[in-house]
Each structure stands twice: as structure tokens, then as C-alpha cells.
Design an enzyme around this catalytic site. Structure first.
Site, PDB file in Angstrom:
ATOM      1  N   MET A   1       3.370   7.885 -11.714  1.00 11.84           N
ATOM      2  CA  MET A   1       2.850   7.447 -10.405  1.00 11.84           C
ATOM      3  C   MET A   1       3.347   6.031 -10.104  1.00 11.84           C
ATOM      4  O   MET A   1       3.207   5.144 -10.929  1.00 11.84           O
ATOM      5  CB  MET A   1       1.324   7.456 -10.435  1.00 11.84           C
ATOM      6  CG  MET A   1       0.729   7.161  -9.085  1.00 11.84           C
ATOM      7  SD  MET A   1      -1.037   7.467  -9.060  1.00 11.84           S
ATOM      8  CE  MET A   1      -1.628   6.287 -10.241  1.00 11.84           C
ATOM      9  N   CYS A   2       3.950   5.858  -8.966  1.00 13.63           N
ATOM     10  CA  CYS A   2       4.393   4.540  -8.523  1.00 13.63           C
ATOM     11  C   CYS A   2       4.155   4.463  -7.023  1.00 13.63           C
ATOM     12  O   CYS A   2       3.903   5.475  -6.384  1.00 13.63           O
ATOM     13  CB  CYS A   2       5.886   4.316  -8.769  1.00 13.63           C
ATOM     14  SG  CYS A   2       6.392   4.423 -10.500  1.00 13.63           S
ATOM     15  N   GLY A   3       4.235   3.269  -6.477  1.00 13.98           N
ATOM     16  CA  GLY A   3       4.119   3.095  -5.027  1.00 13.98           C
ATOM     17  C   GLY A   3       5.429   2.579  -4.472  1.00 13.98           C
ATOM     18  O   GLY A   3       6.031   1.663  -5.038  1.00 13.98           O
TER      19      GLY A   3
END
Lengths: 248, 350
Positions: free
Chosen positions: B1-3
Site C-alpha cells: 500500500m502506498c499513496g
């Protein structure tokens, strides 16, 4: 006690925000209004009680996860997975929602006025009186009802007459039902799914739900009733019986 | 998960880094504080014609002379400086960020159609594979890259990105899952004018890496995203594909979809899949890629990572979350989710 309780969520992390919501519910509030919500995740997660939460802004992912009883009304769009494993209550979204709406939902109702993203209703389930319902006003993206084990998904295709849904509808479905206004092309059905037209009696069965949806968003019932509806269900009682094991 | 987030102004009006810092921080839940970074196009107007070669040095006395010697073989260092940094309470400065403004000698790559780019690409690979303690992490013209191990606001303040202006910004908030977080593993990944931010994982990394290394690229950053920058450089700059076609090579339609296409389209897509089978990226991903004139966002073919976009005036915003876009531009018009594998492109118009 003040009712409604108004909370300004501007710049607030979700932990103190949820704490404030729980305190309000514990003190007997039946109406909570959240202003300036901007991406806070996990709002109303695991919350119980008879309370209506009006959310102004864009709530973050997993709104109402494990929620059991309350009603959340969102005046804006939702990010991913509103109603994740929700147990009871309602989520009413005046806008769009992201991927995995109603993920593993086990009870209650979700109404989305416009469109949802991919994998809506993935692994919804039902048991005895618990039967989750997801109603989508517009269209859904691919893999709607993937691995679905129970419950009902209803897609109304607002403004189009027929929703647009890509590939993999009901892929891996082994319980529950996906009802689609006007039906979809055969090639968009997923593995183990089959489609047939709803009978008059079956349409009569979903009509109260359509009226409920219309009531939430002030729409015209004539746009939705008196039309053909189709259901996507598992192709047999155990469509994947021989996939991982074989029987002699 | 990354933004991830990116913004392009199609009239090249420049913005400072304040907005993207706030937008990326809004997605802190998507990171772990082990990596964040930004890219700004149009950041060096005084040196716009020079390649801005950014390097993390482990020390200056041993490695910097070796890098300077290498650069001087292939061109002229017009100016160089330590990238200004500002001490942060919880960000440890483990490398020394430096930038060289460099003019390559095109005569040294006589067989290339883009000799200056090929000199710089050669130098990037040479330094990263032969000079321990020096890592080139950016090499574009008029492109600044700021990255380190830390949270988005810490990294932004460490470099004071509010002091820079760009007509295109990208940001990334990292949650490393398969390899440890380190400065070189923070996004954006950059080569020449290509910058990439990515959420997800490229499970076809092994195949993609073997393919790209056969064209002279060397993977040195210990993480999958690196190949995306090199694939775009190969497919668009060197093979002359359009951005749209490159995306279709990396995230192509399924065979059953191709089989149902009209004949001409079907032939094109068959050709793309056959020619670029080893460039096809599998696994969950949402990616934003930029060069000096455009920004493109796309996801994997079955949409296993979030991506939305919105427009306001001359600006296109692409991000993992609507809230991040609205943090940067509260008045953004409708927010839309692109279809899986479909490119969303913003272009600079003259």
C-alpha cells in the site's frame, strides 16, 4: 444533552474523530453531523446503536466497517470499501463510491446514488435472517459480486436504462443474487455464473427495495419500474465442486 | 500500500511544493514513514538546458571525485552544489544529496538518434554499477527530485520543497513491503525526463528486469518500480511508441477482449502483445508517469489498486484518493475513476 451533536472534522485524525462519535452515542445522541470530513478512514467502525450520522465531505476507506445498527448518510463520494463486513444498519451515499463496496458485508443495506468501482459486493454472505443488500443507482465496474456467497446486489443503471458493467460479473459466485436492470452481455458473466430474466413475482419482490432507493434520493419511480430485470446466480448448487477436489 | 499523486498544468504555469506536500500528507495512512518523495518539472529555469544529475553520496572525499572524473569524460559539469537540506527532528541524513548540472558531448555517441540522452543514460548506469557509495537518482533536464526515508511532510521540509516551483509535480508516500525502505528505494524513480510513482507491486519484475537489462539498463535500486521508468524510456524514447501505445504494451487487454475487437484493432493489439510480451507488467499497480510534456496515470488490467482523477481549469490531478486531490484543489470538478488499464493523460499545450 445536545441533539444533534455537530463535530467539525477539519484536520482531525480518525482516532479522535471516532472517539468523539462514540462519546456522543454513549451520551445518548441519536443524530450526529460531521462537517469537513476529508479522507478520514474507519468512520463509525464497529459502532452500535440507534444513531444517524450525516457525513459532509469525503470519508476515507472502510466507512462503517463492522458497524451494527447505525445509519450513515454521506453527502459526497466514498473511497474504498464502505460497509466492509458491516453487520446491520444502513449506509446511504449521495455520490459515487470506490472499489470493493460492501466487501464481505453480512447484514444491513447500502444505497449508492451513482456509480461504484471494481469488485462491488465481493464475498457478500448471508446466514438465517442476516441478508445484506447493496443497491447501486448507476453502473458498477468489473468483478461485481466476485466470490459472492449470499445477499443481494441490485444495479439500476440510472440515466442509461441499462448499467454498464465490464467483465467477470459474479466470478466465483456460489450464493446470493445479482439483479441487473436490462441484463448484461453473456461474455461479461464470470466463471460459474449464469443469467436469467426475473419473473413478475420476483420483480414484485424487489420493488419495495427500488422504492426505498428512490425515496432516499428523491428520484422518479417511473424511471425504474416497469422494466425488465435479470438475475445473475451460481450456475449450480456447487459450481466449483470439482475445481479443487473430485468426488467419486 | 502506498499513496501517489500527480498534477500537471497544461499551460506550464508553475506551482510551489506547498499543495502537494499537504495532499501527500493526507494519505499518511498509506505510508509507513520509510520513504517519501517528490518530483518537480520546471524547477531549474536557470539551468533548463542542462541535465540535472542528482546523486546520493555516502561520502564526498572518496566517491565524488570518481563521479566527477566519469562525468568529465563525457561532457562538461557547468555547476554543481549540495542540494540544500534542513535538519528535521526525526529524519536521519544518511546520504549527502548533490546535484550536477551537466552538458554531455553528443559527438561521443555517434550512432544514437538521441546522443545526449544516451550519454547520460550510460553515465547513470556506469556510476550506479561501478562506484560504490554513489547513487544517481535523477538525471532529467529541468527536473528536480526530492526523496528520503521519512514521512511526506518531513521529506518536504527536509528539502524545503515550498522553495521550488514546477508546472508538473508528483509525490509518493511509501509503505515498503518486499524490500527494506531506503533513500534509493523511495519514489519517484527517475531516468532522464521520466519520473514514476507507483502503488502496488510488479510481480512480473523478474521477466521485466531481464528484458530491460538486455537493452543496457541496470537495476540497482532493490525494488520493482525502477523497471517502469526504464520501460517507458525504452518504449517511448528509443522505440518511438506513443504514450498510449506504451501503456497498452505494459497493461494490455486480455486475449478474449482482443479476439472480440474489429479486425484492424485486433491486429494492432496482437502485434503489441507479441512484440512486448516481456514488457507486460503483472500484479497489482496504480502508476503515474511523467515526462517534460505529459503526465499519464494507469492501473493494472484488473484494477487491484485505487486511482482517480479530476480536472480544475488547466490542471489535471491524478491520485490514489479523492481526498488528496481535494486537499490540493478543493474546487476540483468531478472526480472520476479511470477504467482498468486505460491511460489518463494530461499534456502540456504550447
Amino acid at each position: 444533552m445536545v441533539n444533534p451533536v455537530r463535530i467539525d472534522a477539519k484536520g482531525m485524525h480518525y482516532t479522535p474523530l471516532n472517539r468523539a462519535i462514540r462519546e456522543a452515542v454513549a451520551s445518548g445522541a441519536t443524530e450526529i453531523i460531521l462537517d469537513h470530513v476529508m479522507g478520514q478512514r474507519f468512520i463509525a467502525d464497529g459502532l452500535r446503536g440507534e444513531v444517524t450520522i450525516a457525513i459532509h465531505g469525503v470519508p476515507g476507506g472502510d466507512l462503517g466497517m463492522f458497524m451494527s445498527g447505525p445509519t450513515c448518510i454521506v453527502y459526497g463520494n466514498c473511497e474504498h470499501a464502505p460497509g466492509n463486513t458491516m453487520d446491520a444498519g444502513q449506509i446511504i451515499i449521495h455520490g459515487n463510491a470506490g472499489d470493493a463496496v460492501a466487501h464481505s458485508m453480512r447484514g444491513g443495506k447500502i444505497f449508492v446514488r451513482d456509480n461504484i468501482g471494481y469488485r462491488g459486493g465481493i464475498h457478500m454472505k448471508q446466514y438465517l435472517e442476516k441478508r445484506p443488500i447493496l443497491i447501486i443507482g448507476g453502473s458498477a465496474r468489473a468483478f461485481l459480486g466476485e466470490y459472492m456467497a449470499g445477499g443481494l446486489i441490485l444495479v439500476l443503471g440510472r440515466d442509461r436504462g441499462r448499467p454498464e458493467i465490464d467483465r467477470g460479473i459474479g466470478s466465483g459466485i456460489h450464493g446470493g443474487m445479482i439483479v441487473i436492470r436490462g441484463g448484461v452481455n453473456e461474455e461479461n458473466l464470470g466463471v460459474g455464473a449464469t443469467m436469467s430474466e426475473l419473473s413478475r413475482e420476483e420483480i414484485a419482490g424487489i420493488t419495495p427495495l427500488i422504492r426505498e432507493f428512490i425515496g432516499h434520493f428523491g428520484l422518479d419511480s417511473a424511471d425504474f419500474l416497469n422494466d425488465r430485470y435479470f438475475k445473475v446466480i451460481p450456475s449450480s448448487a456447487r459450481p466449483f465442486a470439482s475445481k479443487y477436489t473430485w468426488e467419486v | 500500500m502506498c499513496g501517489i499523486i500527480g498534477v500537471i498544468d497544461r499551460t506550464r504555469e508553475r506551482m510551489d511544493g506547498t499543495g502537494i506536500r499537504a495532499a501527500l500528507s493526507e494519505m499518511n495512512e498509506r505510508g509507513s514513514g520509510e520513504g517519501a518523495g517528490y518530483a518537480a518539472y520546471g524547477a531549474f529555469p536557470d539551468f533548463r538546458d542542462y541535465y540535472a544529475i542528482h546523486i546520493f553520496f555516502d561520502n564526498l572525499h572518496e566517491t565524488k571525485p570518481r563521479v566527477e572524473e566519469e562525468l568529465s569524460k563525457w561532457g562538461v559539469i557547468e555547476y554543481d552544489e549540495a542540494i540544500p537540506t534542513y535538519e528535521q527532528a526525526s529524519l536521519r541524513k544518511v546520504h549527502i544529496p548533490w546535484r550536477f548540472f551537466f552538458r554531455p558531448d553528443p559527438h561521443l555517441m555517434p550512432r544514437s538518434i538521441t546522443p545526449e540522452d544516451d550519454v547520460v543514460m550510460h553515465l547513470v548506469m556506469k556510476v550506479n554499477t561501478t562506484i560504490p557509495g554513489a547513487l544517481v537518482f535523477a538525471s532529467g533536464k529541468n527536473v528536480a527530485v526530492f526523496k528520503a526515508s521519512g514521512w511526506p511532510d518531513e521529506v518536504a521540509d527536509f528539502y524545503r520543497i515550498q522553495d521550488y516551483k514546477g508546472y508538473l509535480w508528483m509525490g509518493h508516500n511509501r509503505y515498503p513491503t518486499n524490500t527494506p525502505g531506503w533513500w534509493g528505494g523511495a519514489h519517484p524513480f527517475n531516468l532522464l525526463n521520466w519520473s514514476v510513482v507507483h502503488n502496488g507491486e510488479i510481480t512480473s519484475y523478474g521477466t521485466n528486469r531481464r528484458y530491460i537489462e538486455s537493452y543496457g539498463y541496470q537495476c540497482t535500486m532493490y525494488t520493482d518500480t525502477e523497471v517502469v521508468a526504464y520501460l517507458f524510456d525504452l518504449l517511448v524514447r528509443r522505440h518511438g511508441l506513443s504514450i498510449e501505445t506504451a501503456v497498452k504494451a505494459l497493461a494490455p487487454p486480455f486475449w478474449d477482449e482482443i479476439d472480440r475487437m474489429p479486425e484492424k484493432e485486433r491486429e494492432i493489439f496482437r502485434a503489441i502483445r507479441l512484440a512486448y510480451g516481456s514488457a507486460l507488467m503483472n500484479g497489482p499497480f496504480a502508476i503515474v508517469v511523467a515526462n517534460e510534456e505529459s503526465m499519464v496515470g494507469f492501473t493494472d488490467r484488473i484494477k487491484l489498486r485505487p486511482l482517480v482523477y479530476g480536472v480544475k481549469g488547466n490542471r489535471l490531478y491524478i491520485s490514489s484518493e479523492e481526498a488528496a486531490i481535494r486537499t490540493m484543489e478543493p474546487d476540483v470538478e468531478e472526480i472520476t475513476m479511470p477504467k482498468a488499464g486505460e491511460p489518463i493523460i494530461g499534456r502540456y499545450v504550447a
